[in-house]
Write a protein that holds these residues in place. Structure first.
Motif, PDB file in Angstrom:
ATOM      1  N   LYS A  21       0.835  -1.210   0.000  1.00 23.35           N
ATOM      2  CA  LYS A  21       0.000   0.000   0.000  1.00 23.35           C
ATOM      3  C   LYS A  21       0.868   1.257   0.000  1.00 23.35           C
ATOM      4  O   LYS A  21       0.625   2.191  -0.761  1.00 23.35           O
ATOM      5  CB  LYS A  21      -0.908   0.001   1.227  1.00 23.35           C
ATOM      6  N   GLU A  22       1.914   1.274   0.814  1.00 25.44           N
ATOM      7  CA  GLU A  22       2.804   2.442   0.879  1.00 25.44           C
ATOM      8  C   GLU A  22       3.634   2.602  -0.392  1.00 25.44           C
ATOM      9  O   GLU A  22       3.863   3.720  -0.845  1.00 25.44           O
ATOM     10  CB  GLU A  22       3.721   2.352   2.112  1.00 25.44           C
ATOM     11  N   LEU A  23       4.078   1.497  -0.969  1.00 32.59           N
ATOM     12  CA  LEU A  23       4.831   1.578  -2.219  1.00 32.59           C
ATOM     13  C   LEU A  23       3.954   2.126  -3.344  1.00 32.59           C
ATOM     14  O   LEU A  23       4.409   2.934  -4.159  1.00 32.59           O
ATOM     15  CB  LEU A  23       5.383   0.203  -2.605  1.00 32.59           C
ATOM     16  N   ARG A  24       2.712   1.718  -3.387  1.00 30.68           N
ATOM     17  CA  ARG A  24       1.796   2.208  -4.419  1.00 30.68           C
ATOM     18  C   ARG A  24       1.502   3.690  -4.247  1.00 30.68           C
ATOM     19  O   ARG A  24       1.300   4.399  -5.230  1.00 30.68           O
ATOM     20  CB  ARG A  24       0.510   1.398  -4.409  1.00 30.68           C
ATOM     21  N   LYS A  25       1.465   4.180  -3.007  1.00 28.45           N
ATOM     22  CA  LYS A  25       1.269   5.617  -2.779  1.00 28.45           C
ATOM     23  C   LYS A  25       2.389   6.431  -3.424  1.00 28.45           C
ATOM     24  O   LYS A  25       2.187   7.565  -3.831  1.00 28.45           O
ATOM     25  CB  LYS A  25       1.234   5.930  -1.276  1.00 28.45           C
ATOM     26  N   LYS A  26       3.581   5.848  -3.491  1.00 26.17           N
ATOM     27  CA  LYS A  26       4.732   6.524  -4.097  1.00 26.17           C
ATOM     28  C   LYS A  26       4.885   6.176  -5.578  1.00 26.17           C
ATOM     29  O   LYS A  26       5.906   6.473  -6.182  1.00 26.17           O
ATOM     30  CB  LYS A  26       6.023   6.137  -3.360  1.00 26.17           C
ATOM     31  N   ASP A  27       3.881   5.525  -6.163  1.00 27.55           N
ATOM     32  CA  ASP A  27       3.879   5.137  -7.576  1.00 27.55           C
ATOM     33  C   ASP A  27       5.035   4.211  -7.938  1.00 27.55           C
ATOM     34  O   ASP A  27       5.595   4.290  -9.033  1.00 27.55           O
ATOM     35  CB  ASP A  27       3.895   6.366  -8.491  1.00 27.55           C
ATOM     36  N   ILE A  28       5.386   3.345  -7.021  1.00 26.50           N
ATOM     37  CA  ILE A  28       6.428   2.359  -7.278  1.00 26.50           C
ATOM     38  C   ILE A  28       5.751   1.081  -7.755  1.00 26.50           C
ATOM     39  O   ILE A  28       4.863   0.552  -7.099  1.00 26.50           O
ATOM     40  CB  ILE A  28       7.282   2.104  -6.018  1.00 26.50           C
TER      41      ILE A  28
END
Length: 182
Positions: A21-28
């Motif tokens: 979830k946190e990685l997706r927030k950073k568009d990773i």
């Protein structure tokens, strides 16, 4: 941002979900096969994570690695002080990494957290000192960070065609961080 992807191999399901979830927030982007690996059991991983408390630091390291860096050349922190709720904008090599809100009593902790999270070569911290809150925050932080700069806040929150940021406080923090380098 480069199109590099990250492989995530985590055994703990709760940790896996929160990390994704946190990685997706950073568009990773996530992939099964990648040169960059985050793991909680493979010691040879690029980023080894033990528990949920390390998610923020893990994501910050991933942001660097996805951009092909081990550390940022310049980390800029701009603090907009137009109200008791301060806006802190963090920029790494010209790109906004994060924006935080803090109150005057918690600003030292927020800055310390940011500085411990992102690896960098050079650091610039700027504080908009156009009001009493700015002066108070400057006095508070300059004891711990003597290199901190007072920045003239004139026209930092007005829209212009060079900076396309909708939130006026974030836009001001961004411009304050940039002005701190001069």
């Amino acid at each position: 941002m480069d199109n590099k992807k990250i492989a995530v191999r985590i055994k703990d399901p709760r940790l896996y979900i929160k990390l994704i979830k946190e990685l997706r927030k950073k568009d990773i982007k996530i992939s099964d096969n990648s040169d960059i690996l985050i793991s909680d059991y493979e010691q040879s991983a690029n980023i080894f994570i033990k528990n949920e408390e390390e998610i923020d630091n893990t994501v910050a390291k991933a942001v660097c690695l996805v951009r092909g860096k081990r550390e940022f050349n310049e980390l800029l922190v701009g603090i907009d002080t137009n109200s008791p709720d301060l806006t802190v904008v963090t920029i790494g090599d010209g790109e906004i990494l994060e924006e935080d809100r803090a109150n005057i009593s918690g600003i030292e902790d927020v800055i310390e957290e940011i500085l411990s999270r992102y690896p960098y070569k050079r650091l610039y911290i700027g504080i908009g000192t156009g009001n009493k809150y700015g002066e108070l925050v400057y006095k508070l932080l300059s004891l711990r960070y003597p290199f901190i700069k007072k920045v003239d806040e004139t026209r930092t929150s007005t829209k212009n065609h060079y900076v396309n940021i909708k939130d006026k406080d974030v836009r001001a923090g961004f411009l304050i961080a940039l002005r701190a380098t001069t």
